[in-house]
Design an enzyme around this catalytic site. Structure first.
Site, PDB file in Angstrom:
ATOM      1  N   ASN A 183      26.688  44.958  41.977  1.00  0.00           N
ATOM      2  CA  ASN A 183      27.206  43.937  42.898  1.00  0.00           C
ATOM      3  C   ASN A 183      26.307  42.710  42.922  1.00  0.00           C
ATOM      4  OD1 ASN A 183      29.502  45.282  43.515  1.00  0.00           O
ATOM      5  ND2 ASN A 183      28.984  45.744  45.638  1.00  0.00           N
ATOM      6  N   CYS A 202      31.633  43.390  50.796  1.00  0.00           N
ATOM      7  CA  CYS A 202      30.632  44.061  49.962  1.00  0.00           C
ATOM      8  C   CYS A 202      29.513  43.170  49.431  1.00  0.00           C
ATOM      9  CB  CYS A 202      31.333  44.792  48.833  1.00  0.00           C
ATOM     10  SG  CYS A 202      32.279  46.165  49.538  1.00  0.00           S
ATOM     11  N   GLU A 239      39.107  45.075  45.959  1.00  0.00           N
ATOM     12  CA  GLU A 239      40.296  44.966  46.796  1.00  0.00           C
ATOM     13  C   GLU A 239      41.312  44.079  46.070  1.00  0.00           C
ATOM     14  OE1 GLU A 239      39.254  43.846  50.824  1.00  0.00           O
ATOM     15  OE2 GLU A 239      37.632  45.310  50.817  1.00  0.00           O
ATOM     16  N   LYS A 255      39.565  36.757  49.423  1.00  0.00           N
ATOM     17  CA  LYS A 255      40.148  36.662  48.086  1.00  0.00           C
ATOM     18  C   LYS A 255      41.637  36.933  48.232  1.00  0.00           C
ATOM     19  CE  LYS A 255      39.795  40.212  45.269  1.00  0.00           C
ATOM     20  NZ  LYS A 255      39.274  41.301  44.429  1.00  0.00           N
ATOM     21  N   GLY A 298      33.824  28.351  43.330  1.00  0.00           N
ATOM     22  CA  GLY A 298      34.619  28.353  44.557  1.00  0.00           C
ATOM     23  C   GLY A 298      33.746  28.102  45.765  1.00  0.00           C
ATOM     24  N   GLU A 329      31.567  53.709  44.190  1.00  0.00           N
ATOM     25  CA  GLU A 329      32.899  53.230  43.795  1.00  0.00           C
ATOM     26  C   GLU A 329      32.813  51.758  43.393  1.00  0.00           C
ATOM     27  OE1 GLU A 329      35.819  54.795  43.247  1.00  0.00           O
ATOM     28  OE2 GLU A 329      36.215  52.780  42.528  1.00  0.00           O
ATOM     29  N   HIS A 378      34.324  31.933  37.955  1.00  0.00           N
ATOM     30  CA  HIS A 378      35.187  30.962  38.641  1.00  0.00           C
ATOM     31  C   HIS A 378      34.420  30.375  39.815  1.00  0.00           C
ATOM     32  CE1 HIS A 378      38.535  32.300  36.260  1.00  0.00           C
ATOM     33  NE2 HIS A 378      38.258  33.548  36.588  1.00  0.00           N
TER      34      HIS A 378
HETATM   35  P1  NAD Z   1      36.448  50.500  56.084  1.00  0.00           P
HETATM   36  O1  NAD Z   1      35.749  49.963  57.264  1.00  0.00           O
HETATM   37  O2  NAD Z   1      37.711  49.852  55.615  1.00  0.00           O
HETATM   38  O3  NAD Z   1      36.805  52.053  56.328  1.00  0.00           O
HETATM   39  C1  NAD Z   1      35.942  52.974  56.888  1.00  0.00           C
HETATM   40  C2  NAD Z   1      36.784  54.022  57.646  1.00  0.00           C
HETATM   41  O4  NAD Z   1      35.941  55.097  58.019  1.00  0.00           O
HETATM   42  C3  NAD Z   1      37.434  53.503  58.925  1.00  0.00           C
HETATM   43  O5  NAD Z   1      38.836  53.763  58.898  1.00  0.00           O
HETATM   44  C4  NAD Z   1      36.746  54.318  60.042  1.00  0.00           C
HETATM   45  O6  NAD Z   1      37.611  54.593  61.133  1.00  0.00           O
HETATM   46  C5  NAD Z   1      36.379  55.575  59.293  1.00  0.00           C
HETATM   47  N1  NAD Z   1      35.285  56.363  59.879  1.00  0.00           N
HETATM   48  C6  NAD Z   1      34.060  55.947  60.275  1.00  0.00           C
HETATM   49  N2  NAD Z   1      33.330  56.990  60.709  1.00  0.00           N
HETATM   50  C7  NAD Z   1      34.097  58.099  60.585  1.00  0.00           C
HETATM   51  C8  NAD Z   1      33.904  59.478  60.830  1.00  0.00           C
HETATM   52  N3  NAD Z   1      32.750  59.940  61.313  1.00  0.00           N
HETATM   53  N4  NAD Z   1      34.917  60.331  60.578  1.00  0.00           N
HETATM   54  C9  NAD Z   1      36.094  59.892  60.094  1.00  0.00           C
HETATM   55  N5  NAD Z   1      36.328  58.588  59.816  1.00  0.00           N
HETATM   56  C10 NAD Z   1      35.351  57.703  60.064  1.00  0.00           C
HETATM   57  O7  NAD Z   1      35.371  50.514  54.907  1.00  0.00           O
HETATM   58  P2  NAD Z   1      35.596  50.301  53.323  1.00  0.00           P
HETATM   59  O8  NAD Z   1      35.809  48.866  53.007  1.00  0.00           O
HETATM   60  O9  NAD Z   1      36.585  51.300  52.833  1.00  0.00           O
HETATM   61  O10 NAD Z   1      34.148  50.680  52.777  1.00  0.00           O
HETATM   62  C11 NAD Z   1      33.674  52.003  52.831  1.00  0.00           C
HETATM   63  C12 NAD Z   1      32.456  52.106  51.941  1.00  0.00           C
HETATM   64  O11 NAD Z   1      32.841  51.912  50.565  1.00  0.00           O
HETATM   65  C13 NAD Z   1      31.351  51.076  52.194  1.00  0.00           C
HETATM   66  O12 NAD Z   1      30.104  51.681  51.996  1.00  0.00           O
HETATM   67  C14 NAD Z   1      31.586  50.021  51.134  1.00  0.00           C
HETATM   68  O13 NAD Z   1      30.417  49.326  50.797  1.00  0.00           O
HETATM   69  C15 NAD Z   1      32.052  50.872  49.975  1.00  0.00           C
HETATM   70  N6  NAD Z   1      32.891  50.148  49.015  1.00  0.00           N
HETATM   71  C16 NAD Z   1      33.892  49.347  49.473  1.00  0.00           C
HETATM   72  C17 NAD Z   1      34.719  48.678  48.553  1.00  0.00           C
HETATM   73  C18 NAD Z   1      35.830  47.767  49.027  1.00  0.00           C
HETATM   74  O14 NAD Z   1      36.473  47.160  48.183  1.00  0.00           O
HETATM   75  N7  NAD Z   1      36.091  47.647  50.324  1.00  0.00           N
HETATM   76  C19 NAD Z   1      34.527  48.883  47.173  1.00  0.00           C
HETATM   77  C20 NAD Z   1      33.501  49.733  46.742  1.00  0.00           C
HETATM   78  C21 NAD Z   1      32.689  50.369  47.683  1.00  0.00           C
HETATM   79  C1  UGA Z   2      33.509  43.624  44.663  1.00  0.00           C
HETATM   80  C2  UGA Z   2      33.241  44.113  43.225  1.00  0.00           C
HETATM   81  O1  UGA Z   2      33.957  43.293  42.311  1.00  0.00           O
HETATM   82  C3  UGA Z   2      33.672  45.562  43.064  1.00  0.00           C
HETATM   83  O2  UGA Z   2      33.333  46.022  41.746  1.00  0.00           O
HETATM   84  C4  UGA Z   2      32.939  46.409  44.099  1.00  0.00           C
HETATM   85  O3  UGA Z   2      33.373  47.757  44.032  1.00  0.00           O
HETATM   86  C5  UGA Z   2      33.223  45.870  45.479  1.00  0.00           C
HETATM   87  O4  UGA Z   2      32.824  44.478  45.553  1.00  0.00           O
HETATM   88  C6  UGA Z   2      32.450  46.624  46.498  1.00  0.00           C
HETATM   89  O5  UGA Z   2      31.366  47.087  46.254  1.00  0.00           O
HETATM   90  O6  UGA Z   2      33.008  46.732  47.578  1.00  0.00           O
HETATM   91  P1  UGA Z   2      35.645  42.775  46.022  1.00  0.00           P
HETATM   92  O7  UGA Z   2      34.647  42.377  47.054  1.00  0.00           O
HETATM   93  O8  UGA Z   2      36.840  43.543  46.425  1.00  0.00           O
HETATM   94  O9  UGA Z   2      34.911  43.663  44.878  1.00  0.00           O
HETATM   95  O10 UGA Z   2      36.193  41.467  45.310  1.00  0.00           O
HETATM   96  P2  UGA Z   2      35.719  40.530  44.088  1.00  0.00           P
HETATM   97  O11 UGA Z   2      36.890  40.303  43.231  1.00  0.00           O
HETATM   98  O12 UGA Z   2      34.504  41.020  43.438  1.00  0.00           O
HETATM   99  O13 UGA Z   2      35.395  39.161  44.844  1.00  0.00           O
HETATM  100  C7  UGA Z   2      34.284  39.041  45.723  1.00  0.00           C
HETATM  101  C8  UGA Z   2      34.091  37.597  46.124  1.00  0.00           C
HETATM  102  O14 UGA Z   2      33.631  36.818  45.021  1.00  0.00           O
HETATM  103  C9  UGA Z   2      35.369  36.906  46.623  1.00  0.00           C
HETATM  104  O15 UGA Z   2      35.049  36.098  47.734  1.00  0.00           O
HETATM  105  C10 UGA Z   2      35.800  36.052  45.436  1.00  0.00           C
HETATM  106  O16 UGA Z   2      36.539  34.913  45.795  1.00  0.00           O
HETATM  107  C11 UGA Z   2      34.447  35.674  44.848  1.00  0.00           C
HETATM  108  N1  UGA Z   2      34.518  35.337  43.406  1.00  0.00           N
HETATM  109  C12 UGA Z   2      34.807  36.308  42.503  1.00  0.00           C
HETATM  110  C13 UGA Z   2      34.277  34.035  43.002  1.00  0.00           C
HETATM  111  O17 UGA Z   2      34.004  33.135  43.825  1.00  0.00           O
HETATM  112  N2  UGA Z   2      34.312  33.759  41.660  1.00  0.00           N
HETATM  113  C14 UGA Z   2      34.589  34.701  40.732  1.00  0.00           C
HETATM  114  O18 UGA Z   2      34.595  34.368  39.526  1.00  0.00           O
HETATM  115  C15 UGA Z   2      34.843  36.011  41.157  1.00  0.00           C
END
Ligand code: NAD
Ligand code: UGA
Length: 434
Positions: free
Chosen positions: A211, A263, A155, A324, A256, A151, A254
């Site tokens: 990433n 992530c 956020e 962020k 910062g 994905e 940007h």
């Molecule tokens: P998170 O910690 O917010 O959520 C994980 C959830 O999974 C929690 O609610 C937890 O209770 C639940 N969980 C754990 N084990 C479980 C189980 N066995 N059964 C049911 N529920 C269970 O994590 P997240 O930020 O959503 O990230 C999840 C994954 O997605 C990570 O690998 C992360 O790297 C990836 N990812 C995150 C983002 C992001 O923006 N946060 C973007 C892209 C990819």
């Molecule tokens: C990032 C990636 O942008 C997503 O594509 C990816 O899915 C996600 O990680 C993930 O794998 O979880 P996210 O961490 O939600 O998303 O936020 P970003 O907007 O990427 O910002 C990440 C960090 O970089 C923040 O601390 C932000 O302040 C910083 N940043 C971002 C900068 O300092 N300068 C920039 O120009 C952009």
């Protein structure tokens, strides 16, 4: 089509709500009773703009439900997503896959009919094959395909990113698995979003490479910003000039206080470990991690310098603590390094963040939390912008100056115009600006 989403966090809950909006039937399974209680009431346990409305609409339509019971959800599902956390493993910096494998072991007994099991969590190269081997051992009788579907949402703009992706990436070497995933993403491919099918290894590595590349852009512009200060250039002018070149692009330039979040830090660390293990070190990415670590410390020193060389006895108002804007997520936020450094050096810190206090307060002991920016600024020697929430951009700088005891502004996100700050009687320090 029936979907079971295991893990209702920042990725799982958004994906579940968006898939249900496409018309699919989604059951979101989580172990966290608190989260389940909120979600069943139509309340998102995380702050993500637009998510509550999306949840409520699809719950009312009967397409989205929440459960703590994996069995029925897996039994009915055409696709089971693994969207549990893969945090940085303590001690060695690898991705911690314990939640992923625990979920795999839990779902195995319930597989019925042909099922696609796919990672949405970010997992190191080879994980899909390991999941497949594990499931084969547990359920030699079951019919399934294991795919990788990383994905890319961010956020704060997660719904827009999920529903209007630059690409959807699916790693599979199963023809039946591919058919199911094609159908699943039809609502997006019909709208013109590219849905790419590659090998599982390529999909898994592409997520980390993406990433790491974005993290590299941020570390790059942070170093260029420092150079700008030393040679009298302006980083915003430099970034916009190089960004016009489409080979470079104007996004993620940007400067910062360093990248944070759940992530980039963990994924940069994990790809470094994967590469070392494969005896193919990624030295550029190793340097990105180093630059980012030093960046946060350098920002604390920058605040110290702006206050005349010492923060002892000073009162510092920090605006924004989340990693962020538009999120309540505090994971690896730069504030978690910078604020304690200031406190250790004798400063008292007041803070305001539109969404960050709930998760920030336990992580930042000793901080005095305020209900508004102006309240945080009352009697402060310095104002520090840590996170660029939109509402800070419109801060009345004259009112800020009137509330403060001192006049120092350290704008770590370059949200204020230096001339406007000076006109309000403030002593302004930005990043990479003349
Ligand atoms: P998170 O910690 O917010 O959520 C994980 C959830 O999974 C929690 O609610 C937890 O209770 C639940 N969980 C754990 N084990 C479980 C189980 N066995 N059964 C049911 N529920 C269970 O994590 P997240 O930020 O959503 O990230 C999840 C994954 O997605 C990570 O690998 C992360 O790297 C990836 N990812 C995150 C983002 C992001 O923006 N946060 C973007 C892209 C990819
Ligand atoms: C990032 C990636 O942008 C997503 O594509 C990816 O899915 C996600 O990680 C993930 O794998 O979880 P996210 O961490 O939600 O998303 O936020 P970003 O907007 O990427 O910002 C990440 C960090 O970089 C923040 O601390 C932000 O302040 C910083 N940043 C971002 C900068 O300092 N300068 C920039 O120009 C952009």
């Amino acid at each position: 089509m029936k979907i079971c989403m295991i893990g209702a966090g920042y990725v799982g809950l958004v994906s579940a709500a968006c898939f249900s909006e496409f018309g699919w039937n989604v059951t979101c399974v989580d172990k966290d009773e608190g989260r389940l209680g909120d979600m069943r009431k139509g309340v998102s346990p995380i702050y993500e703009p637009g998510l509550d409305d999306l949840m409520v609409r699809n719950m009312k339509a009967g397409r989205l439900s929440f459960s703590g019971d994996l069995g029925p959800a897996v039994r009915d599902a055409d696709v089971v997503f693994l969207a549990v956390g893969t945090p940085m493993r303590r001690g060695d910096g690898y991705a911690d896959l314990s939640y992923v494998f625990a979920a795999v072991d839990e779902l195995a007994p319930y597989l019925e009919g042909f099922t696609v099991i796919t990672t949405k969590s970010t997992v190191p190269v080879g994980t899909s094959r390991q999941i497949e081997a594990r499931l084969r051992a547990l359920r030699p009788d079951a019919k399934f395909a294991v795919c990788s579907n990383p994905e890319f949402l961010r956020e704060g703009s997660a719904i827009q990113d999920f529903t209007h992706p630059d690409r959807v990436l699916v790693g599979t070497d199963s023809a039946d698995g591919r058919k199911v995933m094609e159908k699943l993403y039809k609502p997006l491919s019909l709208r013109g979003s590219p849905v790419m099918f590659v090998s599982r290894e390529s999909a898994e590595l592409a997520k980390y490479a993406a990433n790491a590349f974005l993290a590299m852009k941020i570390s790059f512009i942070n170093e260029i910003a420092d150079l700008c200060e030393d040679v009298g250039a302006d980083v915003q002018e430099v970034a916009s000039a190089i960004g016009k070149d489409r080979r470079i692009g104007d996004k993620f330039l940007h400067p910062g206080p360093g990248y944070g979040g759940s992530c980039f830090p963990k994924d940069v660390s994990a790809i470094i470990r994967t590469a070392r293990e494969a005896r193919s070190p990624v030295s550029i990415i190793e340097q990105v991690e180093r630059v980012n670590h030093e960046r946060k410390i350098a920002c604390a020193h920058r605040i110290e310098r702006a206050l005349g060389g010492s923060v002892r006895g000073k009162r510092i108002a920090v605006l924004g603590v989340t990693f962020k804007p538009n999120t309540d997520d505090m994971r690896d936020a730069p504030s978690l390094v910078i604020v304690p450094m200031l406190q250790e050096r004798g400063a008292t810190v007041t803070a305001f963040d539109p969404q960050g206090e709930k998760h920030g307060a336990p992580l930042l002991p000793g901080v005095q939390w305020c209900a508004s920016a102006i309240e945080a600024l009352d009697g402060a020697d310095a104002l520090v912008v840590m996170t660029e929430w939109n509402e800070f951009r419109a801060l009345d700088l004259e009112a800020a100056k009137a509330a403060m005891k001192g006049d120092v502004v350290v704008d770590l996100r370059n949200i204020f115009h230096p001339d406007a700050a000076r006109a309000a009687g403030l002593t302004y320090t930005g990043i990479g600006r003349r």
